[in-house]
Design an enzyme around this catalytic site. Sequence first.
Site, mmCIF file in Angstrom:
data_model
loop_
_atom_site.group_PDB
_atom_site.id
_atom_site.type_symbol
_atom_site.label_atom_id
_atom_site.label_comp_id
_atom_site.label_asym_id
_atom_site.label_seq_id
_atom_site.Cartn_x
_atom_site.Cartn_y
_atom_site.Cartn_z
ATOM 1 N N LYS A 6 0.824 -1.207 0.000
ATOM 2 C CA LYS A 6 0.000 0.000 0.000
ATOM 3 C C LYS A 6 0.862 1.263 0.000
ATOM 4 O O LYS A 6 0.605 2.198 -0.750
ATOM 5 C CB LYS A 6 -0.949 -0.015 1.214
ATOM 6 C CG LYS A 6 -1.956 -1.158 1.182
ATOM 7 C CD LYS A 6 -2.908 -1.112 2.363
ATOM 8 C CE LYS A 6 -2.215 -1.481 3.652
ATOM 9 N NZ LYS A 6 -1.779 -2.907 3.684
ATOM 10 N N THR A 7 1.906 1.256 0.833
ATOM 11 C CA THR A 7 2.805 2.415 0.873
ATOM 12 C C THR A 7 3.571 2.543 -0.437
ATOM 13 O O THR A 7 3.764 3.653 -0.952
ATOM 14 C CB THR A 7 3.787 2.276 2.051
ATOM 15 O OG1 THR A 7 3.045 2.120 3.269
ATOM 16 C CG2 THR A 7 4.669 3.499 2.156
ATOM 17 N N ASP A 51 -0.949 6.218 6.623
ATOM 18 C CA ASP A 51 -1.037 4.770 6.818
ATOM 19 C C ASP A 51 -1.841 4.476 8.087
ATOM 20 O O ASP A 51 -1.831 5.267 9.031
ATOM 21 C CB ASP A 51 0.361 4.183 6.926
ATOM 22 C CG ASP A 51 0.373 2.674 6.727
ATOM 23 O OD1 ASP A 51 -0.659 2.135 6.277
ATOM 24 O OD2 ASP A 51 1.405 2.042 7.029
ATOM 25 N N THR A 100 -5.515 -1.641 7.183
ATOM 26 C CA THR A 100 -5.647 -3.097 7.162
ATOM 27 C C THR A 100 -6.970 -3.527 7.786
ATOM 28 O O THR A 100 -7.289 -4.712 7.790
ATOM 29 C CB THR A 100 -4.487 -3.749 7.945
ATOM 30 O OG1 THR A 100 -4.445 -3.196 9.268
ATOM 31 C CG2 THR A 100 -3.162 -3.473 7.254
ATOM 32 N N ARG A 159 5.821 -8.938 0.792
ATOM 33 C CA ARG A 159 6.694 -8.737 1.950
ATOM 34 C C ARG A 159 7.262 -10.066 2.434
ATOM 35 O O ARG A 159 8.436 -10.166 2.779
ATOM 36 C CB ARG A 159 5.912 -8.055 3.074
ATOM 37 C CG ARG A 159 6.754 -7.758 4.322
ATOM 38 C CD ARG A 159 5.895 -7.126 5.394
ATOM 39 N NE ARG A 159 5.372 -5.845 4.956
ATOM 40 C CZ ARG A 159 4.396 -5.188 5.584
ATOM 41 N NH1 ARG A 159 3.818 -5.725 6.645
ATOM 42 N NH2 ARG A 159 3.968 -4.015 5.133
#
Length: 286
Positions: A6-7, A51, A100, A159
Amino acid sequence: PPGLGKTSLANVIANEMGAKIHLTSGPSLERPRDIIGLLHQVEQGDVLFIDEIHRLSRIAEELLYPAMEDFAIDLTAGKGHATRTMRLPLPRFTLIGATTKAAMLSNAMRDRFGFVCRLEFYSHAELGQIVKRTAGILNIEMEETAIEIVAGRARGTPRIANRLVRLVRDYAQYKGHNNVDADIARVALETYQVDMQGLDPTDRRLLTILIEAYAGGPVGIEALAASLGEDADTVEDVYEPFLIQCGFIQRTPRGRVATAAAYGHLGKVAPAGQLSLKLGTDTTET
């Protein structure tokens, strides 16, 4: 879900716009002055990325409303009879929020965004490209078969794929290998206790407790978390989603139930009548 980029996507958007990006997070914006100071730094055309935006306090969230709708911020100065309000204009900017836990985002905040989307887990082919790129960045040579093995255990998450590549790299260097083949990748991941489905020791322990301590369920999340020694929110948000996606656990009104696939994965025989769950198919009884 966490770990899907997302970042990174926010940085891509800012780069494509040729704009400067300001990165922050919801928990760091506790007081009104935090929001005011952040918005004061924003210039024309900038991107503001928040975030975990669901962690914003109610006051901070309400301060953002006029900024999102009218590109202005309302301030209060003075005390008592001398109190006065003023509206300061802001340059036009783009706000990107990531979370999230979309359900924890208030409807008022969610409705003010022009576009709402959800990032999905990555496909095996996409993860293969990510593993190959990461291996190149780390200056290690990985054969295609090794890339397939690492991608298959990455749980659909970049990730995790990047973390597994580093673990395989460390193991290969420890063994004195410059080239990572299928055997090295397989042994390395087994050494780090990551199995063929991408389950780690905690995942397998959760399934083992569910099957052995609670006869496959149903069992409540609180009891399962207590037996595992984890917080209930951690079990529900971190471990359960992937186990459900793999078809190892089913949520029912009475609690969590281990499926026949979970028994098979642990090398156990499912009792008669145990639920069998397969991805893409309806739940049936065997």
